[in-house]
Design a protein around this motif. Structure first.
Motif, short mmCIF file in Angstrom:
data_model
loop_
_atom_site.label_atom_id
_atom_site.label_comp_id
_atom_site.label_asym_id
_atom_site.label_seq_id
_atom_site.Cartn_x
_atom_site.Cartn_y
_atom_site.Cartn_z
N PRO A 132 0.80 -1.23 0.00
CA PRO A 132 0.00 0.00 0.00
C PRO A 132 0.83 1.28 0.00
O PRO A 132 0.64 2.16 0.83
CB PRO A 132 -0.80 -0.13 1.29
CG PRO A 132 0.13 -0.85 2.21
CD PRO A 132 0.89 -1.82 1.35
N PHE A 133 1.78 1.39 -0.91
CA PHE A 133 2.52 2.64 -1.06
C PHE A 133 2.82 2.85 -2.53
O PHE A 133 2.59 1.96 -3.37
CB PHE A 133 3.81 2.65 -0.22
CG PHE A 133 4.78 1.54 -0.52
CD1 PHE A 133 5.69 1.64 -1.56
CD2 PHE A 133 4.81 0.40 0.27
CE1 PHE A 133 6.60 0.63 -1.84
CE2 PHE A 133 5.72 -0.63 0.00
CZ PHE A 133 6.61 -0.52 -1.05
N SER A 134 3.28 4.03 -2.88
CA SER A 134 3.57 4.34 -4.27
C SER A 134 5.08 4.48 -4.47
O SER A 134 5.81 4.83 -3.54
CB SER A 134 2.88 5.64 -4.69
OG SER A 134 3.39 6.73 -3.95
N VAL A 135 5.53 4.18 -5.70
CA VAL A 135 6.94 4.33 -6.06
C VAL A 135 7.02 5.19 -7.31
O VAL A 135 6.32 4.95 -8.30
CB VAL A 135 7.60 2.95 -6.34
CG1 VAL A 135 9.05 3.14 -6.77
CG2 VAL A 135 7.51 2.05 -5.12
N SER A 136 7.88 6.19 -7.27
CA SER A 136 8.14 7.03 -8.43
C SER A 136 9.63 6.95 -8.73
O SER A 136 10.46 7.23 -7.86
CB SER A 136 7.74 8.48 -8.16
OG SER A 136 8.02 9.30 -9.28
N ALA A 137 9.98 6.53 -9.95
CA ALA A 137 11.38 6.27 -10.29
C ALA A 137 11.84 7.10 -11.47
O ALA A 137 11.07 7.38 -12.40
CB ALA A 137 11.58 4.78 -10.60
N SER A 138 13.11 7.49 -11.44
CA SER A 138 13.78 8.12 -12.58
C SER A 138 15.11 7.40 -12.76
O SER A 138 15.93 7.36 -11.84
CB SER A 138 14.01 9.61 -12.31
OG SER A 138 14.63 10.24 -13.42
N CYS A 139 15.32 6.78 -13.93
CA CYS A 139 16.45 5.88 -14.13
C CYS A 139 17.44 6.42 -15.14
O CYS A 139 17.04 6.94 -16.20
CB CYS A 139 15.94 4.50 -14.57
SG CYS A 139 14.89 3.70 -13.33
N HIS A 140 18.74 6.25 -14.84
CA HIS A 140 19.79 6.85 -15.65
C HIS A 140 20.96 5.87 -15.81
O HIS A 140 21.33 5.17 -14.86
CB HIS A 140 20.31 8.13 -14.97
CG HIS A 140 19.23 8.98 -14.40
ND1 HIS A 140 18.72 8.77 -13.12
CD2 HIS A 140 18.54 10.02 -14.92
CE1 HIS A 140 17.76 9.66 -12.89
NE2 HIS A 140 17.63 10.43 -13.96
N ARG A 141 21.56 5.86 -17.00
CA ARG A 141 22.75 5.06 -17.25
C ARG A 141 23.98 5.95 -17.09
O ARG A 141 24.03 7.06 -17.62
CB ARG A 141 22.71 4.48 -18.67
CG ARG A 141 23.78 3.43 -18.94
CD ARG A 141 23.45 2.10 -18.29
NE ARG A 141 22.30 1.46 -18.90
CZ ARG A 141 21.67 0.40 -18.40
NH1 ARG A 141 22.09 -0.11 -17.24
NH2 ARG A 141 20.64 -0.13 -19.01
N VAL A 142 24.97 5.43 -16.32
CA VAL A 142 26.18 6.21 -16.02
C VAL A 142 27.41 5.38 -16.37
O VAL A 142 27.33 4.15 -16.47
CB VAL A 142 26.21 6.64 -14.54
CG1 VAL A 142 25.03 7.53 -14.21
CG2 VAL A 142 26.25 5.43 -13.62
#
Length: 338
Positions: free
Chosen positions: A223-233
């Motif tokens: 019962p929670f939310s996940v917000s993701a921003s993904c990057h290749r380094v």
């Protein structure tokens, strides 16, 4: 000994499977499959070994076979390092033929009757194996999560006793997660790529399934939310995550939760002594220094600050891929599903 095979054994994740299984105390490496152009040749003659580990000479003379149901008929369990577009059908066919499948592919992760498992977090979800068998499947499929998802879930698991509803994460992911090598890898040098196809969606959905509740028939999302921003380094191995969680408890309480977190299992060969390790140094964890902790199976957490904010790190091709799948297989074996 349990006879096992590796599907897609010559690729980056397939090689990790071979490395981890070559001298495994419970599993005997029986079959290695790859594309038709490698079939019939010795594994040692076709693989381009790229790992930071010695080539396991004991398996060099194993003949590579095509990726078919027939090729793994003598196996009790197979590990899949196949691309998703190939894995979807062949994994289902192998399971239908009575062979267990531990898959690193994304194909079946969100299937409601397929467990998406991290042993330290949701071992009870293996109960979905019984659901698969009740529906007529002679074998079964068990999956492990995406390489960045598993680092996040391991970092969140010790926080379950705290009330939180919102998780935000920014990833800095290694090039090995994209299978980059040679000339194609040059695009990442002196660069950061702020997009990895479908990666954010995987983190936002898989995390909720893994940390959800199994009622004996199905899994209800957490019962929670996940917000993701993904990057290749430009890092070879090791995914680093910057995480924000709406936990209001003092940092000292959070650190105690991390310090006391243990695996419920002590008899699994690949289980690290510390599944999660915390750092007090302000500049740790770092991929080059910390990715191989616990033989690459430990997730490192540091920079824990009020807010709650912290940094997590895990080895993407070991803890985030092949190692996760092998640990799942060890749990499956210990639970007598094989």
């Amino acid at each position: 000994m349990i006879n096992v095979g590796v599907l897609g054994a010559t690729g980056a994740v397939g090689q990790r499977f071979v490395q981890l299984l070559a001298d495994h105390p419970w599993f005997h490496l029986e079959a290695l499959t790859a594309s038709e152009r490698s079939a019939g040749k010795k594994f040692g003659n076709v693989v381009n070994w790229r790992l930071d580990a010695p080539f396991p000479e004991s398996i060099g003379d194993i003949a590579v076979t095509p990726t078919t149901v027939e090729s793994v008929k003598n196996c009790d369990l197979v590990f899949s390092a196949l691309p998703a577009d190939i894995a979807t059908s062949i994994e289902a066919d192998i399971a239908a033929a009575g062979v267990a499948v531990c898959s690193n592919a994304r194909s079946h992760r969100m299937d409601p009757i397929v467990p998406l498992v991290v042993p330290e977090v949701n071992p009870d979800h293996l109960g979905l194996i019984d659901v698969q068998r009740d529906r007529g499947r002679d074998g079964f499929i068990v999956t492990n999560p995406n390489c960045s998802t598993i680092v996040l879930v391991m970092a969140l698991a010790p926080l379950r006793s705290f009330a939180f509803r919102d998780v935000r994460v920014a990833t800095m992911q290694a090039i090995s997660g994209g299978g980059f090598s040679g000339v194609s890898a040059m695009d990442i040098y002196d660069n950061v790529v702020p997009y990895i196809g479908s990666e954010e969606e995987k983190m936002e959905t898989e995390t909720l399934k893994i940390m959800g509740t199994f009622d004996g028939a199905e899994v209800q999302d957490a019962p929670f939310s996940v917000s993701a921003s993904c990057h290749r380094v430009p890092v070879v191995d090791g995914h680093t995550l910057a995480v924000w969680v709406d936990v209001e408890n003092p940092v000292d309480e959070v650190k105690k939760a991390y310090a006391s977190f243990k695996s419920p299992f002590s008899n699994l060969p690949l289980q690290p002594a510390k599944p999660v390790e915390i750092f007090d140094q302000p500049d740790r964890p770092q991929p080059r220094l910390d990715r191989n902790r616990g033989r690459g199976m430990t997730v490192s957490v540091g920079r824990i600050r009020e807010g709650l904010r912290f940094v997590a790190l895990g080895h993407n091709t070991i803890r985030g891929a092949a190692g996760a799948s092998v640990l799942n297989a060890e749990l499956i074996y210990s639970k007598k599903y094989l």
